[in-house]
Design a protein around this motif. Structure first.
Motif, PDB file in Angstrom:
ATOM      1  N   ASN A   1     -18.087 -15.349  16.734  1.00 30.24           N
ATOM      2  CA  ASN A   1     -17.650 -15.280  18.145  1.00 30.24           C
ATOM      3  C   ASN A   1     -16.629 -14.157  18.347  1.00 30.24           C
ATOM      4  O   ASN A   1     -15.643 -14.321  19.069  1.00 30.24           O
ATOM      5  CB  ASN A   1     -17.084 -16.632  18.597  1.00 30.24           C
ATOM      6  CG  ASN A   1     -18.063 -17.765  18.341  1.00 30.24           C
ATOM      7  OD1 ASN A   1     -19.283 -17.573  18.447  1.00 30.24           O
ATOM      8  ND2 ASN A   1     -17.571 -18.926  17.957  1.00 30.24           N
TER       9      ASN A   1
ATOM     10  N   GLU B   1     -14.463 -12.942  16.260  1.00 31.45           N
ATOM     11  CA  GLU B   1     -13.247 -13.004  15.430  1.00 31.45           C
ATOM     12  C   GLU B   1     -13.594 -12.668  13.981  1.00 31.45           C
ATOM     13  O   GLU B   1     -14.540 -13.239  13.417  1.00 31.45           O
ATOM     14  CB  GLU B   1     -12.706 -14.437  15.525  1.00 31.45           C
ATOM     15  CG  GLU B   1     -11.386 -14.658  14.838  1.00 31.45           C
ATOM     16  CD  GLU B   1     -10.998 -16.141  14.932  1.00 31.45           C
ATOM     17  OE1 GLU B   1     -10.874 -16.776  13.882  1.00 31.45           O
ATOM     18  OE2 GLU B   1     -10.848 -16.637  16.079  1.00 31.45           O
TER      19      GLU B   1
ATOM     20  N   ARG C   1     -13.772 -12.819  10.200  1.00 35.77           N
ATOM     21  CA  ARG C   1     -13.572 -13.889   9.200  1.00 35.77           C
ATOM     22  C   ARG C   1     -13.647 -13.365   7.765  1.00 35.77           C
ATOM     23  O   ARG C   1     -13.083 -13.959   6.863  1.00 35.77           O
ATOM     24  CB  ARG C   1     -14.632 -14.977   9.379  1.00 35.77           C
ATOM     25  CG  ARG C   1     -14.645 -15.639  10.736  1.00 35.77           C
ATOM     26  CD  ARG C   1     -13.464 -16.594  10.901  1.00 35.77           C
ATOM     27  NE  ARG C   1     -13.473 -17.236  12.194  1.00 35.77           N
ATOM     28  CZ  ARG C   1     -14.174 -18.343  12.474  1.00 35.77           C
ATOM     29  NH1 ARG C   1     -14.922 -18.913  11.546  1.00 35.77           N
ATOM     30  NH2 ARG C   1     -14.136 -18.863  13.680  1.00 35.77           N
TER      31      ARG C   1
ATOM     32  N   ARG D   1     -18.025 -11.507  11.496  1.00 34.07           N
ATOM     33  CA  ARG D   1     -17.296 -12.006  12.667  1.00 34.07           C
ATOM     34  C   ARG D   1     -18.028 -13.232  13.219  1.00 34.07           C
ATOM     35  O   ARG D   1     -19.259 -13.274  13.219  1.00 34.07           O
ATOM     36  CB  ARG D   1     -17.217 -10.932  13.760  1.00 34.07           C
ATOM     37  CG  ARG D   1     -16.378  -9.719  13.377  1.00 34.07           C
ATOM     38  CD  ARG D   1     -16.342  -8.668  14.473  1.00 34.07           C
ATOM     39  NE  ARG D   1     -17.652  -8.067  14.670  1.00 34.07           N
ATOM     40  CZ  ARG D   1     -18.120  -7.016  13.991  1.00 34.07           C
ATOM     41  NH1 ARG D   1     -17.385  -6.445  13.049  1.00 34.07           N
ATOM     42  NH2 ARG D   1     -19.321  -6.550  14.231  1.00 34.07           N
TER      43      ARG D   1
END
Ligand code: MG
Length: 265
Positions: free
Chosen positions: A196, A198, A200, A194
């Motif tokens: 931040n 989010e 990935r 991740r």
């Protein structure tokens, strides 16, 4: 068993980590490095006032003589960078000077315009191994598992045609937060990255092109692996760049979260 390394009362120690109600706590000092002991159950230890893993001053949980990495060990990742799926494991090194503790800053070097994260499962060797044969069981040679971020200066990796500089900058090998002996990568464990917060990368070790036994046998035909050596097993699809101010997290199911902020050099 789970253990970490941490700074405590001015010294580096190994600590036994116990998990209760989802929270990891250091409960004992281990009086010998776990990689030097055959019988982990009988490892001498000393009780301390419990310390939350999140609040401890963590160090990399491994002290390897070498870090051996596997490139392109997931089909979709090979494809996303326009590479063929290799016929045999593709190996490279990271220097031990690249090791970075959980929570410490990944420094983007001025020499690179594109620094990528690569979340990976890390394997810690527990027993010297050399020239493992087809019918040798590799599991007795594995001490445990951890999270690794194979940080890569992608532009330099491409330009050089070999990977020593691109993979080798200081801070390019975050590892941790702990080592666990309680994991079965053959059964499939989730590897997630991740940035931040989010997601990935989201892969499973059951999608390895080369399973761990193949990888360990292959490496051991060339070089002796020593207790404490670290193997980075390859990254799933979804690699991408980091910029200053990002916080990157690599998490492996059953291990925990390896979190590092990113800064410019
Ligand atoms: Mg990698």
């Amino acid at each position: 068993m789970k253990y970490c390394r941490f700074q405590w009362e001015g010294k580096a120690h190994y600590g036994l980590v116990e998990t209760a109600a989802g929270s990891d706590t250091i409960t004992r000092l281990l009086l010998h490095p776990p990689e030097e002991i055959d019988d982990l159950e009988g490892l001498p230890s000393k009780r301390i006032t419990p310390l939350s893993l999140a609040e401890a001053s963590l160090l990399p949980p491994v002290r390897p003589s070498k870090i051996v990495c596997v490139g392109r060990n997931y089909r979709e990742h090979a494809a996303e960078l326009g590479n063929e799926v290799p016929a045999e494991p593709l190996l490279f090194f990271k220097p031990t000077s690249a090791l970075l503790a959980p929570g410490q800053n990944i420094r983007r070097p001025q020499l690179s315009q594109k620094v990528d994260y690569e979340g990976e499962l890390g394997v810690v060797i527990g027993k010297t191994c050399h020239k493992l044969q087809e019918n040798d069981d590799v599991r007795p040679y594995i001490l445990g598992y951890t999270c690794v971020n194979d940080v890569t200066a992608r532009d330099i990796q491409k330009k050089d045609g070999q990977w020593t500089r691109g993979k080798g900058f200081d801070t390019f090998c975050p590892v941790g937060p702990l080592v666990t002996t309680e994991l079965d990568p053959w059964a499939g464990v989730t590897v997630e990255t991740r940035v931040n917060g989010e997601v990935r990368q989201h892969g499973s070790t059951k999608d390895f092109i080369f399973a761990l036994d193949v990888v360990l046998r292959y490496i051991s035909q060339v070089m002796t692996l020593f207790p404490g050596d670290l193997i980075a097993t390859g990254t799933p699809q979804g690699v991408g760049p980091l910029v200053a101010g990002d916080v990157v997290e690599v998490s492996v199911e059953g291990i925990g979260v390896l979190r590092n902020p990113v800064v410019d050099e």
